[in-house]
Design a protein around this motif. Sequence first.
Motif, mmCIF file in Angstrom:
data_model
loop_
_atom_site.group_PDB
_atom_site.id
_atom_site.type_symbol
_atom_site.label_atom_id
_atom_site.label_comp_id
_atom_site.label_asym_id
_atom_site.label_seq_id
_atom_site.Cartn_x
_atom_site.Cartn_y
_atom_site.Cartn_z
ATOM 1 N N THR A 88 0.834 -1.203 0.000
ATOM 2 C CA THR A 88 0.000 0.000 0.000
ATOM 3 C C THR A 88 0.864 1.246 0.000
ATOM 4 O OG1 THR A 88 -1.581 -1.236 1.347
ATOM 5 C CG2 THR A 88 -1.940 1.121 1.171
ATOM 6 N N VAL A 89 0.484 2.241 -0.834
ATOM 7 C CA VAL A 89 1.101 3.563 -0.757
ATOM 8 C C VAL A 89 0.128 4.460 -0.011
ATOM 9 C CG1 VAL A 89 1.934 5.563 -2.034
ATOM 10 C CG2 VAL A 89 2.316 3.270 -2.929
ATOM 11 N N ALA A 154 8.648 3.965 -4.753
ATOM 12 C CA ALA A 154 9.783 3.051 -4.904
ATOM 13 C C ALA A 154 9.775 2.042 -3.764
ATOM 14 C CB ALA A 154 11.091 3.837 -4.919
ATOM 15 N N ARG A 155 9.506 2.534 -2.545
ATOM 16 C CA ARG A 155 9.501 1.651 -1.391
ATOM 17 C C ARG A 155 8.394 0.601 -1.498
ATOM 18 N NH1 ARG A 155 8.759 4.231 4.404
ATOM 19 N NH2 ARG A 155 6.757 4.528 3.398
ATOM 20 N N ALA A 156 7.293 0.999 -2.120
ATOM 21 C CA ALA A 156 6.168 0.063 -2.234
ATOM 22 C C ALA A 156 6.386 -0.974 -3.332
ATOM 23 C CB ALA A 156 4.876 0.826 -2.488
ATOM 24 N N ILE A 157 7.148 -0.633 -4.378
ATOM 25 C CA ILE A 157 7.300 -1.605 -5.470
ATOM 26 C C ILE A 157 8.598 -2.401 -5.391
ATOM 27 C CG2 ILE A 157 5.794 -0.372 -7.088
ATOM 28 C CD1 ILE A 157 8.352 0.527 -8.563
ATOM 29 N N VAL A 158 9.518 -1.999 -4.483
ATOM 30 C CA VAL A 158 10.808 -2.681 -4.426
ATOM 31 C C VAL A 158 10.643 -4.155 -4.055
ATOM 32 C CG1 VAL A 158 11.414 -2.168 -2.020
ATOM 33 C CG2 VAL A 158 13.228 -2.359 -3.745
ATOM 34 N N ASN A 159 9.607 -4.452 -3.285
ATOM 35 C CA ASN A 159 9.312 -5.842 -2.912
ATOM 36 C C ASN A 159 8.623 -6.625 -4.018
ATOM 37 O OD1 ASN A 159 10.275 -6.046 -0.300
ATOM 38 N ND2 ASN A 159 8.458 -5.062 0.563
ATOM 39 N N ARG A 160 8.369 -5.975 -5.141
ATOM 40 C CA ARG A 160 7.638 -6.568 -6.263
ATOM 41 C C ARG A 160 6.355 -7.249 -5.813
ATOM 42 N NH1 ARG A 160 13.090 -8.537 -8.346
ATOM 43 N NH2 ARG A 160 13.975 -6.561 -9.001
ATOM 44 N N PRO A 161 5.465 -6.484 -5.215
ATOM 45 C CA PRO A 161 4.179 -7.073 -4.824
ATOM 46 C C PRO A 161 3.372 -7.375 -6.082
ATOM 47 C CG PRO A 161 4.062 -4.691 -4.631
ATOM 48 C CD PRO A 161 5.489 -5.028 -5.000
#
Length: 343
Positions: A88-89, A154-161
């Motif tokens: 979540t952003v 960036a923080r939300a997509i770095v984990n490749r959800p």
Amino acid sequence: MSKAAQDLPPAVIRLAGIRKTYGAAVAVASLDLTIARGTFFTLLGPSGSGKTTTLRMIAGFEYPDTGVIELNGQDVSSLPPNARNVNTVFQDYALFPHMSVLDNVAYGLIARKIDKASALKRAQATLDQVRLGDFAARKPGQLSGGQRQRVALARAIVNRPQVLLLDEPLGALDLKLRHQMQIELKQLQSETGITFVYVTHDQEEALTMSDRVAVFNEGRIVQQGSPADIYERPANAFVAGFVGTSTLLDWHGETLMLRPEKLRVAGPGTAAYPGEVAVPGMVKTAAYFGSFTRLTICLENGATLIAAWPHGHAVDAANAPQVNTPVTIIWRDDDAYRLAKTA
Ligand code: ADP
Ligand code: MG
């Protein structure tokens, strides 16, 4: 596509029979929703229509009173947020102020026990992806609002959800930056292939960014479709009024929706061509919008139409009809959308 991805069902999210109340307040009355993998899916509706509640139930921050939530065909209704492959952003970004931008982005990876060198490498690559590669060493306080928003992304997509949930993420930005971020978010979504579920009350945002839009009103979805579906073929008067500007006109026992850009404003007494309708009217107001003048025009039956007088080649606001002058309003019969009768 990897073997594992191929085996996943085409619907990444499925909500069935969802209802959520807070005491006497009904936040979500009744909801069925299927979101296809890899789409930019927008929940659009006025304030209080249940969008955030729906998003929070997908994330696992709230649990429905009734109904089932599935991710990849698996019932996750009673699983906590960290057991769902969803990120979540948040609106307020919630960055760590004492950490560098790079460390903020790498934090989630390191917390998941990924070794520091690879975590930093992936964080840097993700910062490049949101065009913040040169800002890795800065602290959040040394960034503009738009840049902080990109760090949060960036923080939300770095984990490749598999799924990214975004609740009015551009609300705090000025108009120009918002337009720029709309384009970038859309690009980021297609580059990463992550399913975006995007909440907004801004119909322009929904139209420009989405593959598919669900229009919310009073805790229910009142229409789902492509941006063109909801703009050109609204299911009811609520959608016609909420998405874009329109006039609803009672006309020979039907309700017509007329968009301003479909109306031609001509001099008094102008005749219609075949396939057109011409009605006399009187200009009531004229408002300057830069690229067009918005006119409100009163018809003889008392109805008011909203028309756009486009400023273009050799035409500007000075050529627009003056307030309190008679005009003829002309539209093509095909351009008038007939709203379905509601019971
Ligand atoms: P939206 O995001 O579309 O503006 P919300 O999902 O936040 O709408 O809220 C839907 C309705 O539920 C609103 O009437 C809101 O006041 C109510 N609501 C949301 N959260 C709570 C809560 N924690 N307690 C009580 N009422 C709530
Ligand atoms: Mg909300």
